[in-house]
Write an enzyme that holds these catalytic residues in place. Structure first.
Site, PDB file in Angstrom:
ATOM      1  N   HIS A 353       0.835  -1.206   0.000  1.00  0.00           N
ATOM      2  CA  HIS A 353       0.000   0.000   0.000  1.00  0.00           C
ATOM      3  C   HIS A 353       0.867   1.252   0.000  1.00  0.00           C
ATOM      4  O   HIS A 353       0.660   2.166  -0.814  1.00  0.00           O
ATOM      5  CB  HIS A 353      -0.909  -0.020   1.233  1.00  0.00           C
ATOM      6  CG  HIS A 353      -1.808   1.164   1.360  1.00  0.00           C
ATOM      7  ND1 HIS A 353      -3.166   1.103   1.150  1.00  0.00           N
ATOM      8  CD2 HIS A 353      -1.542   2.460   1.687  1.00  0.00           C
ATOM      9  CE1 HIS A 353      -3.701   2.303   1.337  1.00  0.00           C
ATOM     10  NE2 HIS A 353      -2.733   3.151   1.666  1.00  0.00           N
ATOM     11  N   GLU A 354       1.865   1.289   0.887  1.00  0.00           N
ATOM     12  CA  GLU A 354       2.706   2.487   0.989  1.00  0.00           C
ATOM     13  C   GLU A 354       3.559   2.693  -0.259  1.00  0.00           C
ATOM     14  O   GLU A 354       3.675   3.817  -0.771  1.00  0.00           O
ATOM     15  CB  GLU A 354       3.590   2.399   2.233  1.00  0.00           C
ATOM     16  CG  GLU A 354       2.840   2.289   3.546  1.00  0.00           C
ATOM     17  CD  GLU A 354       1.754   3.338   3.709  1.00  0.00           C
ATOM     18  OE1 GLU A 354       1.879   4.451   3.175  1.00  0.00           O
ATOM     19  OE2 GLU A 354       0.750   3.036   4.374  1.00  0.00           O
ATOM     20  N   HIS A 357       1.654   4.292  -3.048  1.00  0.00           N
ATOM     21  CA  HIS A 357       1.513   5.746  -3.037  1.00  0.00           C
ATOM     22  C   HIS A 357       2.667   6.372  -3.820  1.00  0.00           C
ATOM     23  O   HIS A 357       2.479   7.359  -4.546  1.00  0.00           O
ATOM     24  CB  HIS A 357       1.512   6.279  -1.600  1.00  0.00           C
ATOM     25  CG  HIS A 357       0.183   6.191  -0.926  1.00  0.00           C
ATOM     26  ND1 HIS A 357      -0.978   6.694  -1.487  1.00  0.00           N
ATOM     27  CD2 HIS A 357      -0.184   5.670   0.280  1.00  0.00           C
ATOM     28  CE1 HIS A 357      -1.993   6.490  -0.665  1.00  0.00           C
ATOM     29  NE2 HIS A 357      -1.545   5.875   0.419  1.00  0.00           N
ATOM     30  N   GLU A 377      -6.022   6.705  -2.904  1.00  0.00           N
ATOM     31  CA  GLU A 377      -6.080   5.719  -1.828  1.00  0.00           C
ATOM     32  C   GLU A 377      -6.517   4.350  -2.345  1.00  0.00           C
ATOM     33  O   GLU A 377      -5.982   3.311  -1.932  1.00  0.00           O
ATOM     34  CB  GLU A 377      -7.040   6.179  -0.735  1.00  0.00           C
ATOM     35  CG  GLU A 377      -6.382   6.943   0.389  1.00  0.00           C
ATOM     36  CD  GLU A 377      -5.324   6.144   1.119  1.00  0.00           C
ATOM     37  OE1 GLU A 377      -5.552   4.956   1.419  1.00  0.00           O
ATOM     38  OE2 GLU A 377      -4.258   6.701   1.385  1.00  0.00           O
ATOM     39  N   HIS A 441      -9.825   8.216   2.417  1.00  0.00           N
ATOM     40  CA  HIS A 441      -9.845   6.795   2.744  1.00  0.00           C
ATOM     41  C   HIS A 441     -11.235   6.199   2.570  1.00  0.00           C
ATOM     42  O   HIS A 441     -11.377   4.982   2.419  1.00  0.00           O
ATOM     43  CB  HIS A 441      -9.358   6.562   4.169  1.00  0.00           C
ATOM     44  CG  HIS A 441      -7.921   6.913   4.370  1.00  0.00           C
ATOM     45  ND1 HIS A 441      -7.512   8.190   4.690  1.00  0.00           N
ATOM     46  CD2 HIS A 441      -6.793   6.160   4.285  1.00  0.00           C
ATOM     47  CE1 HIS A 441      -6.191   8.203   4.806  1.00  0.00           C
ATOM     48  NE2 HIS A 441      -5.732   6.999   4.561  1.00  0.00           N
TER      49      HIS A 441
END
Length: 539
Positions: A353-354, A357, A377, A441
């Protein structure tokens, strides 16, 4: 359980072979007896550049930027700055540009030029169709004034403003001369803050703001015994030379800097418990390696930026920090230790996920606010889920739940549900006009729902031991095309057709074009994308 690894690489990568000169990449195109759909997907799939190949492609595109600007109809006051180059196996090149006007950055002026091989047909995708022009580039409001108002607009603790820079704001409404101020500080939960505030340089009115520190949450210590890329022969370090020299550091409760590189006399890291500091490091390092392999093997991308350079990870941030975040400014991922410092947020899906980004920032650069922020997101949730499924790790089985192991709310419930986002009590299942008012989110809900439906279809079913029951907006049944095709379509859309201001309607257009490129107009995959967007009320 002990995390065990070797300084030698043990994973065989499936990478496309490239033959390249200094500035031109030569790629074979699939031919022979394969079916038309297989040939089409091979032709539209991105080629994995090496770092030097990407640098050469960017340099070549920049050298031709003036001619490109003229060819696509930009004014003599505008210039193009190359940000990324993606090349398909059939020779089509997608070049992503930022724009300047009279030397000033044009925020929201980004565009992508799509050029077929051998100087074939050219098309352009723009973040805005507005003509870039302002009456004057001399501001009526001083930088010191907008800095004070930007600080006042921040909710961070101990906010401090950078020197404002003069820009053209073109992301919303009529292009205007503006100031961009970055306000730093600390958010309420301990996350750093890098709030970008856009202020009209004529009226002093705030036009826009978004948070550059992009957060996400997940589980920890569920990967079991894993193999990591390390360096040295004693002492050993958590440095993965086969994946862009990715490194993992121990912040030891700090909130700045890189801390200390994890080093050990043996090549054994952690013991599966939070009491051993190397356990969280092993999980973070492993998640980063899986994400790198997924990008390269499945998406044809050599690292986050496509340049073969690894990011780095920082674990043990702050005290009982219940979050994780990506920062473009350090090109790094940071993980807290969770409630009571016993639940590090360092699992596979969190790492993916990170890093995703960073992928978004390096491609479409979706602004972290309103609908584009929700898509930002959702992209991280989509690839976090896809990497978890790709990993096929028996200790952390892939699913369509976000943060299912951390129990952050103390109820055993996941943070987010992709099959029915509203089950978290805050996310939206379907698009509506009010979606832009939600936190990013939760405005991610319709895109997460779209991805689940496109992958697996609607209705009740069990996947990897997890029960799902996904509804649709109009009650019509949707048939999935599988997770692999779904994430390939999303990545193709993100990397070649989405821009910084893409909305849900724009994401529909982008994914339909991506499905056309990969599988053909009118194909089963194309029709599934169209039907699935209708199922989340995007038409």
């Amino acid at each position: 359980m002990t995390r065990k690894q070797s300084s030698q690489r043990r994973t065989t990568l499936r990478a496309a072979a490239l033959i390249a000169s200094a500035a031109v990449v030569v790629v074979g195109v699939q031919t022979g007896s394969a079916g038309a759909d297989a040939q089409r997907e091979a032709g539209a799939t991105a080629v994995a550049f090496t770092g030097s190949q990407r640098a050469a492609a960017v340099q070549e595109a920049q050298a031709a930027a003036a001619g490109t600007a003229e060819a696509i109809g930009l004014s003599s006051q505008e210039e193009l700055v190359v940000r990324d180059v993606v090349k398909d196996a059939d020779g089509t090149v997608h070049t992503r540009y930022e724009r300047t006007y009279k030397g000033l950055p044009v925020l929201g002026g980004d565009l992508v030029v799509h050029q077929k091989r051998n100087n074939g047909a050219r098309s352009t995708t723009k973040a805005t169709d507005a003509r870039i022009s302002v009456p004057t580039t001399t501001p009526a409001v001083a930088a010191t004034t907008v800095n004070r108002s930007a600080v006042a607009a921040s909710d961070a603790k101990a906010p401090a403003a950078s020197s404002a820079r003069k820009v053209i704001w073109a992301a919303t409404g009529k292009p205007a001369l503006a100031w961009e101020t970055v306000v730093t500080g600390t958010q309420a939960d301990g996350t750093p803050s890098e709030l970008h505030v856009i202020t009209d340089a004529t009226s002093g009115k705030q036009l826009y703001s978004d948070e550059a520190i992009e957060t996400g949450t997940g589980n920890a210590m569920y990967s079991g015994q894993v193999t990591l890329g390390t360096s040295g022969t004693g002492p050993f370090t958590l440095t993965d030379t086969s994946r862009g020299s990715h490194k993992t550091y121990d912040l030891n409760g700090g909130t700045s800097g890189t801390g200390t590189l994890f080093t050990n006399s043996t090549d054994i890291w952690g013991d599966g418990t939070p009491g051993n500091r190397a356990t969280a490091a092993a999980d973070a390092h492993y998640g980063a390696a899986l994400t790198w392999d997924f990008y390269k093997n499945e998406l044809g991308r050599n690292g986050i930026r496509g340049d073969g350079v690894g990011a780095y990870s920082r674990v043990h941030y702050g005290n009982a920090y219940v979050n994780a975040f990506w920062s473009d400014s350090c090109f790094c991922m940071t993980y807290g230790d969770g409630a009571n410092n016993v639940k590090p947020l360092t699992s596979i899906d969190v790492a993916a996920h990170e890093m995703s980004h960073g992928l978004t920032a390096s491609t479409a650069n979706l602004r972290y606010s309103r609908e584009s922020g929700g898509l930002n997101e959702a992209t991280s949730d989509i690839f976090g889920t896809s990497v978890e499924l790709y990993a096929n790790n028996s200790s952390d089985v892939g699913d369509y739940l976000i943060g299912e192991e951390i129990d952050i709310n103390g109820t055993g419930a996941p943070l987010r549900y992709m099959d029915k986002p509203s089950k978290d009590g805050k996310s939206a299942d379907y698009w509506s006009k009010t979606l832009a008012n939600l936190d990013v989110h939760y405005s991610s809900g319709p895109a997460n729902h779209f991805f689940y439906l496109l992958s697996e279809g609607s209705g009740a079913k069990s996947i990897n031991g997890v029960s799902y029951n996904s509804p649709t907006y109009d009650g019509a049944a949707v048939t999935g095309i599988g997770n692999v095709k779904a994430y390939k379509i999303w990545y193709k859309a993100l990397s070649t057709y989405m821009t910084s201001s893409t909305t849900y309607a724009g994401a529909r257009t982008a994914t339909l074009q991506a499905a056309t490129d990969l599988y053909g107009a009118g194909s089963a995959e194309y029709n599934a994308v169209a039907a699935t967007w209708a199922a989340v009320n995007v038409k």
